[in-house]
Design a protein around this motif. Structure first.
Motif, PDB file in Angstrom:
ATOM      1  N   PHE A  98      40.650  30.129  36.285  1.00 20.65           N
ATOM      2  CA  PHE A  98      39.666  31.198  36.476  1.00 20.65           C
ATOM      3  C   PHE A  98      39.951  32.402  35.583  1.00 20.65           C
ATOM      4  O   PHE A  98      39.029  32.974  34.992  1.00 20.65           O
ATOM      5  N   ASP A  99      41.222  32.783  35.455  1.00 20.97           N
ATOM      6  CA  ASP A  99      41.573  33.952  34.645  1.00 20.97           C
ATOM      7  C   ASP A  99      41.301  33.734  33.156  1.00 20.97           C
ATOM      8  O   ASP A  99      41.189  34.702  32.407  1.00 20.97           O
ATOM      9  N   LYS A 100      41.196  32.501  32.744  1.00 19.40           N
ATOM     10  CA  LYS A 100      40.957  32.202  31.325  1.00 19.40           C
ATOM     11  C   LYS A 100      39.469  32.170  30.979  1.00 19.40           C
ATOM     12  O   LYS A 100      39.119  32.136  29.806  1.00 19.40           O
TER      13      LYS A 100
ATOM     14  N   ALA B 123      38.017  43.226  42.212  1.00 20.53           N
ATOM     15  CA  ALA B 123      38.767  44.448  41.881  1.00 20.53           C
ATOM     16  C   ALA B 123      38.355  45.627  42.769  1.00 20.53           C
ATOM     17  O   ALA B 123      38.912  46.715  42.640  1.00 20.53           O
ATOM     18  N   GLY B 124      37.401  45.406  43.646  1.00 21.83           N
ATOM     19  CA  GLY B 124      36.988  46.481  44.562  1.00 21.83           C
ATOM     20  C   GLY B 124      35.709  47.170  44.155  1.00 21.83           C
ATOM     21  O   GLY B 124      35.295  48.121  44.800  1.00 21.83           O
TER      22      GLY B 124
ATOM     23  N   LEU C  78      32.011  38.599  39.616  1.00 26.15           N
ATOM     24  CA  LEU C  78      32.982  38.253  40.649  1.00 26.15           C
ATOM     25  C   LEU C  78      34.287  39.015  40.437  1.00 26.15           C
ATOM     26  O   LEU C  78      34.895  39.484  41.412  1.00 26.15           O
ATOM     27  N   ARG C  79      34.726  39.156  39.199  1.00 29.04           N
ATOM     28  CA  ARG C  79      35.960  39.905  38.922  1.00 29.04           C
ATOM     29  C   ARG C  79      35.827  41.358  39.347  1.00 29.04           C
ATOM     30  O   ARG C  79      36.759  41.942  39.908  1.00 29.04           O
TER      31      ARG C  79
ATOM     32  N   ALA D 254      24.852  29.317  40.395  1.00 22.36           N
ATOM     33  CA  ALA D 254      26.219  29.711  40.050  1.00 22.36           C
ATOM     34  C   ALA D 254      26.337  31.230  40.033  1.00 22.36           C
ATOM     35  O   ALA D 254      25.348  31.950  39.963  1.00 22.36           O
ATOM     36  N   TRP D 255      27.568  31.706  40.116  1.00 19.01           N
ATOM     37  CA  TRP D 255      27.877  33.129  40.118  1.00 19.01           C
ATOM     38  C   TRP D 255      28.529  33.502  38.801  1.00 19.01           C
ATOM     39  O   TRP D 255      29.334  32.750  38.256  1.00 19.01           O
TER      40      TRP D 255
END
Length: 92
Positions: A31-33, A88-89, A83-84, A77-78
């Protein structure tokens, strides 16, 4: 003097490394990539927030999660970037 000890597959260090790797669901491993412009499907969103599929839909409707995009007749899909920001708030 003790000889250098390297971890083997049966060593505690190897076991710990394997257990930590096993705790990350396969869908989240990369996911982070992903670029912010990428999209992910419902199971990944549910895993990201540790909630069930019905809760993903409810939170999306309530504005707690970003609104999903319809990519095809049977594909929703999102956006990864949205989403990030939510993780992160930031606002959905």
């Amino acid at each position: 003097m003790s000889p250098d000890i390297t971890p083997t597959e049966s060593s505690p260090a190897a076991f710990l490394a394997a257990s930590e790797a096993a705790q990350v669901p396969p869908g989240l491993a990369n996911f982070d990539k992903l670029p912010d412009s990428a999209h992910v499907r419902l199971p990944i969103v549910a895993q990201l927030f540790s909630i069930g599929p019905a809760t993903v839909w409810r939170w999306s409707k309530e504005g707690r999660l970003p609104t999903p995009k319809k990519l095809g007749p049977a594909t929703t899909a999102w956006n990864v970037g949205e989403l990030r920001r939510t993780l992160a708030g930031g606002a959905a």
